[in-house]
Design a protein around this motif. Structure first.
Motif, PDB file in Angstrom:
ATOM      1  N   GLY A  41      60.185 117.364  23.174  1.00 39.73           N
ATOM      2  CA  GLY A  41      59.404 117.946  24.256  1.00 39.73           C
ATOM      3  C   GLY A  41      58.083 117.249  24.496  1.00 39.73           C
ATOM      4  N   PHE A  42      57.244 117.914  25.270  1.00 42.79           N
ATOM      5  CA  PHE A  42      55.959 117.350  25.663  1.00 42.79           C
ATOM      6  C   PHE A  42      54.805 117.910  24.858  1.00 42.79           C
ATOM      7  N   GLY A  43      55.014 118.973  24.136  1.00 40.09           N
ATOM      8  CA  GLY A  43      53.960 119.586  23.354  1.00 40.09           C
ATOM      9  C   GLY A  43      54.284 121.042  23.084  1.00 40.09           C
ATOM     10  N   CYS A  48      61.848 123.220  25.604  1.00 37.89           N
ATOM     11  CA  CYS A  48      62.938 122.328  25.993  1.00 37.89           C
ATOM     12  C   CYS A  48      64.254 122.821  25.395  1.00 37.89           C
ATOM     13  N   LYS A  49      65.272 122.831  26.217  1.00 39.28           N
ATOM     14  CA  LYS A  49      66.620 123.210  25.801  1.00 39.28           C
ATOM     15  C   LYS A  49      67.548 122.035  26.103  1.00 39.28           C
ATOM     16  N   GLY A  54      74.115 115.664  29.814  1.00 41.34           N
ATOM     17  CA  GLY A  54      72.926 115.261  30.546  1.00 41.34           C
ATOM     18  C   GLY A  54      71.673 115.369  29.717  1.00 41.34           C
ATOM     19  N   ASP A  55      70.558 115.264  30.405  1.00 40.17           N
ATOM     20  CA  ASP A  55      69.256 115.286  29.751  1.00 40.17           C
ATOM     21  C   ASP A  55      68.823 116.712  29.447  1.00 40.17           C
TER      22      ASP A  55
END
Length: 64
Positions: A41-43, A48-49, A54-55
């Motif tokens: 994730g970003f922080g 985030c899952k 895919g992404d």
């Protein structure tokens, strides 16, 4: 073919020292920063899952 009388040259010693220095640096960074490669994730304010195909999908958490 001479197998037993093998003498180390200056290049052999410097090459071995370079390899040992790089390995030491890699081991040091792995010990000092254990989760460096696995940063999900970003922080902490993002959730985030992972998707099956895919992404991963990341959504920012709401402020409280």
């Amino acid at each position: 073919m001479r197998f037993i009388p093998w003498y180390l040259t200056r290049g052999d010693v410097l090459g071995a020292l370079f390899v040992l220095a790089v390995l030491g640096l890699l081991i040091f960074t792995h010990i000092r920063f254990p989760g460096f490669a696995a940063a999900p994730g970003f922080g902490p304010d993002w959730d985030c899952k992972s998707a099956p195909q895919g992404d991963p999908v990341c959504v920012k958490k709401i402020a409280r």
